[in-house]
Design a protein around this motif. Structure first.
Motif, mmCIF file in Angstrom:
data_model
loop_
_atom_site.group_PDB
_atom_site.id
_atom_site.type_symbol
_atom_site.label_atom_id
_atom_site.label_comp_id
_atom_site.label_asym_id
_atom_site.label_seq_id
_atom_site.Cartn_x
_atom_site.Cartn_y
_atom_site.Cartn_z
ATOM 1 N N VAL A 110 3.685 -1.373 -12.160
ATOM 2 C CA VAL A 110 3.686 -2.742 -12.687
ATOM 3 C C VAL A 110 4.932 -3.474 -12.189
ATOM 4 O O VAL A 110 5.928 -2.854 -11.816
ATOM 5 N N ARG A 161 0.818 -1.218 0.000
ATOM 6 C CA ARG A 161 0.000 0.000 0.000
ATOM 7 C C ARG A 161 0.851 1.267 0.000
ATOM 8 O O ARG A 161 0.354 2.348 0.325
ATOM 9 N N ASP A 193 -1.270 5.732 -15.881
ATOM 10 C CA ASP A 193 -1.353 4.272 -15.681
ATOM 11 C C ASP A 193 -0.139 3.584 -16.310
ATOM 12 O O ASP A 193 0.202 3.853 -17.469
ATOM 13 N N SER A 252 3.118 10.853 -14.300
ATOM 14 C CA SER A 252 2.156 10.016 -13.568
ATOM 15 C C SER A 252 0.973 9.665 -14.435
ATOM 16 O O SER A 252 0.162 10.546 -14.768
ATOM 17 N N GLU A 263 3.033 4.554 -1.194
ATOM 18 C CA GLU A 263 3.136 5.539 -2.282
ATOM 19 C C GLU A 263 4.524 5.407 -2.906
ATOM 20 O O GLU A 263 5.483 5.014 -2.233
ATOM 21 N N ALA A 277 3.609 7.650 -8.132
ATOM 22 C CA ALA A 277 2.556 6.670 -8.433
ATOM 23 C C ALA A 277 1.906 6.095 -7.181
ATOM 24 O O ALA A 277 2.562 5.906 -6.162
ATOM 25 N N THR A 278 0.622 5.800 -7.334
ATOM 26 C CA THR A 278 -0.067 4.952 -6.359
ATOM 27 C C THR A 278 0.331 3.503 -6.701
ATOM 28 O O THR A 278 0.740 3.227 -7.841
ATOM 29 N N PRO A 279 0.147 2.561 -5.764
ATOM 30 C CA PRO A 279 0.507 1.167 -6.072
ATOM 31 C C PRO A 279 -0.221 0.634 -7.309
ATOM 32 O O PRO A 279 0.332 -0.187 -8.055
ATOM 33 N N GLU A 280 -1.435 1.106 -7.533
ATOM 34 C CA GLU A 280 -2.229 0.607 -8.682
ATOM 35 C C GLU A 280 -1.608 1.002 -10.014
ATOM 36 O O GLU A 280 -1.881 0.381 -11.042
ATOM 37 N N ARG A 281 -0.792 2.035 -10.035
ATOM 38 C CA ARG A 281 -0.182 2.482 -11.300
ATOM 39 C C ARG A 281 1.188 1.843 -11.516
ATOM 40 O O ARG A 281 1.856 2.136 -12.515
#
Ligand code: DO4
Ligand code: MG
Length: 278
Positions: free
Chosen positions: A117, A66, A177, A175, A68, A111-115
């Motif tokens: 890879v 989780r 995806d 920043s 940043e 980035a957030t963790p969702e962005r």
């Protein structure tokens, strides 16, 4: 000590043996100031197995929970020169010269963790950008108390056309995806990473290397602890934080990434992070 997050579970590699670490929560596991010693003890009381090694071959995930992801900029001369060149037309070039010499470093939210890879996944270039590069960066993992306990390879994918048009467009250049990659593991050494450690970038297109370069991390103008102290001045991080330390490698100005390019970032002691441009 290397710690891998895999689809099958968490694996530690210590002295060329692979151990399963029975932890349910990645964030709780890594966010401890004594992480290295904790993992040494954990591996001493479990049996290594080749099966755990196979998990690191086929099921690797980015070593993030989780947290940043933040990034530093213009920490190497090469980065300063490249940004000054790309923003000449916009008149924004002297920002970079000034920040290179200033006490306060450039730090930005990446980035957030969702962005983010992981190894083997696709990174992306923006559809509205025509000049794009990977930025290979040693990335720190810092606990919530501000201690650097681990390192990984990071790719700060960047749009040079958007950043060059106006420095105020930096968040859009940086920043989006799939703009960040981390991996292949969290390297957790007993002592800080050696200053002579080399970072290497290789870009393969149609099975040919189209760009290769390397640089030692001691070519960086700033100390890791200096970057962390600025980042932690007025921000708290409940689960710790990742901080990319800036790039010292920028491909020549006539280079731009294309879909299908394979980007490999290798850092001695950590391993290689490979991603293909979607
Ligand atoms: O100043 C813009 C970004 C710099 C950067 O990302 C880097 O130096 O790595
Ligand atoms: Mg960068």
């Amino acid at each position: 000590m290397k710690l891998y997050k895999t689809r099958f579970g968490i694996v530690a590699e210590f002295e060329s043996k692979f151990y399963s670490i029975p932890a349910d929560d990645w964030d709780e596991l890594v966010n401890r100031d004594n992480l290295h010693d904790f993992l040494v003890t954990a591996t001493a009381i479990t049996q290594p197995s080749d099966e755990y090694q196979s998990w690191t071959k086929s099921g690797l995930l980015a070593p993030i929970g989780r947290q940043e992801v933040w990034a530093s900029g213009v920490t190497y001369l090469r980065s300063r020169d490249a940004r000054m060149e790309e923003s000449k037309k916009s008149g924004g070039d002297n920002f970079y010269d000034r920040v290179y010499d200033a006490d306060r470093p450039e730090l930005f939210f990446k980035a957030t963790p969702e962005r983010v890879v992981g190894p083997g996944a696709n990174v992306r270039i923006r559809a509205d950008s025509n000049w794009n590069v990977p930025e290979p960066e040693l990335t720190l993992f810092i606990t919530s108390t501000g201690k650097i306990v681990g390192y990984t390879c990071g790719n700060d994918m960047s749009s040079r056309s958007i950043e060059g048009e106006n420095p105020l467009y930096l968040p859009q250049a940086k920043s989006y995806d799939g703009s960040a990659a981390l991996g292949p593991c969290l390297y957790v050494p007993e002592t800080p990473i050696a200053p002579e450690t080399q970072i290497r970038l290789e870009i393969i297109r149609d099975e040919q290397a189209v760009f290769t370069n390397s640089i030692a991390i001691n070519q960086m103008k700033r100390q890791h602890t200096e970057l962390v102290s600025f980042l932690y001045r007025e921000c708290s991080f409940a689960h710790g934080c990742f901080l990319m330390t800036g790039t010292g490698i920028v491909p020549p100005d006539d280079f731009t990434l294309r879909a299908g390019d394979e980007i490999s970032i290798s850092i001695e002691g950590i391993g290689t992070l490979t991603n293909v441009v979607a």
